[in-house]
Design an enzyme around this catalytic site. Sequence first.
Site, PDB file in Angstrom:
ATOM      1  N   CYS A  44       9.370   7.633  -3.092  1.00 34.72           N
ATOM      2  CA  CYS A  44       7.966   8.525  -2.654  1.00 34.72           C
ATOM      3  C   CYS A  44       7.566   9.342  -3.506  1.00 34.72           C
ATOM      4  CB  CYS A  44       8.574   9.128  -1.355  1.00 34.72           C
ATOM      5  SG  CYS A  44       9.844  10.161  -1.496  1.00 34.72           S
ATOM      6  N   HIS A 305      11.745  13.882   1.615  1.00 31.18           N
ATOM      7  CA  HIS A 305      10.452  12.876   1.593  1.00 31.18           C
ATOM      8  C   HIS A 305       9.391  13.825   0.762  1.00 31.18           C
ATOM      9  CE1 HIS A 305       8.255   9.714   2.032  1.00 31.18           C
ATOM     10  NE2 HIS A 305       7.283   9.907   2.994  1.00 31.18           N
ATOM     11  N   ASN A 326       0.937   9.777   3.487  1.00 37.22           N
ATOM     12  CA  ASN A 326       2.365   9.309   3.629  1.00 37.22           C
ATOM     13  C   ASN A 326       2.364   7.707   2.692  1.00 37.22           C
ATOM     14  OD1 ASN A 326       5.001   9.059   3.669  1.00 37.22           O
ATOM     15  ND2 ASN A 326       4.935   9.015   6.165  1.00 37.22           N
TER      16      ASN A 326
END
Length: 370
Positions: A44, A305, A326
Amino acid sequence: MKNSISIIILIFISIISYSQSYEFETVIDIETTNVISQGKTGTCWSFSTSSFLESEIIRITGKKIDLSEMYIVRNTYPKKAWNYIMRQGKAQFSEGGLAHDVINSVKDFGLAPNTAYSGLEANKSRHNHSEMIAVLKGLLDVYIDNSGRQLSPKWKEVTESILDIYLGKNITTFNYDGVSYTPKSFLEMTKINPKDYVSITSFSHKPYNTTFILNIPDNFSNGSFINVKLDDLVAITNKALKSGYTVELDCDVSEKTFSSKHGLAVIPNDENSKLDALIKVLPEKSITQALRQQEFENYNTTDDHLMHITGMLKDQNGTTYYKVKNSWGKNSNRIANNGYIYMSESYFRLKTISIMVHKDIVPKSLLNLN
């Protein structure tokens, strides 16, 4: 009597306003690239920061470029391996990383478009690094275990070979829009300057308005962060968005009130209302610096994250939310808002580990700290 009736009416209005389904109004929406999926990987940090840089390229040049996340990953793993080997296995070796790892890679190795380096194995359309990370760590552990004799110099060559097998051989030249580039010349074309980006955090165990190395597991490269008060962290984020700059975000997403299914992240005041808070507007907790620090030190807030803030919204009560891009895809019945999370300011205040922004947004007094 009239005063009593007025009070009752105000209470009733308050209850009604905090029991409605969410209605959002866009306040700021900065141009960015499409939401994509990081697949079954822990990258990520590369996907979100690449998205952040893509928006920077749009802002600076007007060009919309799909950058290669895996070119950055490919050039970061040898650095992770070096750190793990030199610390004789007494460090984390995982898929995780932070925004400054992308910036470090860009500085050292340049950029590439996704068309030049996809990082996908043949006939695959989805990233999956489970086997690769297991093989890499197993290999490095073998070399470390045998280093009592003498560390074999072949570990670097073998590591590179494994990365070549799973991600593809590194590239030195490629064509893009009919022009031949090296990764460094491509970087020059994008007008991105790695020196322009700074990481900022807010914790009370270190003095404010100083820099320090944030001790979190994924900070394998010992990146330094500017430490500011919580209100200043929020103010810098808001100033960036209002000025047309997006923001890179590292935060905790382990809360039950962070939901990709509902496209929402909130911190309800009532601990027993977490599920209700995902479907209707409820009062949120007031987040102090002390509470934020407490949640960090008791491991309730961790660097889970990284995502990309591209705008702001408000609900029907005027509460501020951040529009957060995201990297879990968007075509699923488990993902709302086309892959975006609407994150309340309360959630941001409590669960943010750090942000990255362009230095032009940061007060000059913070840019020359030792």
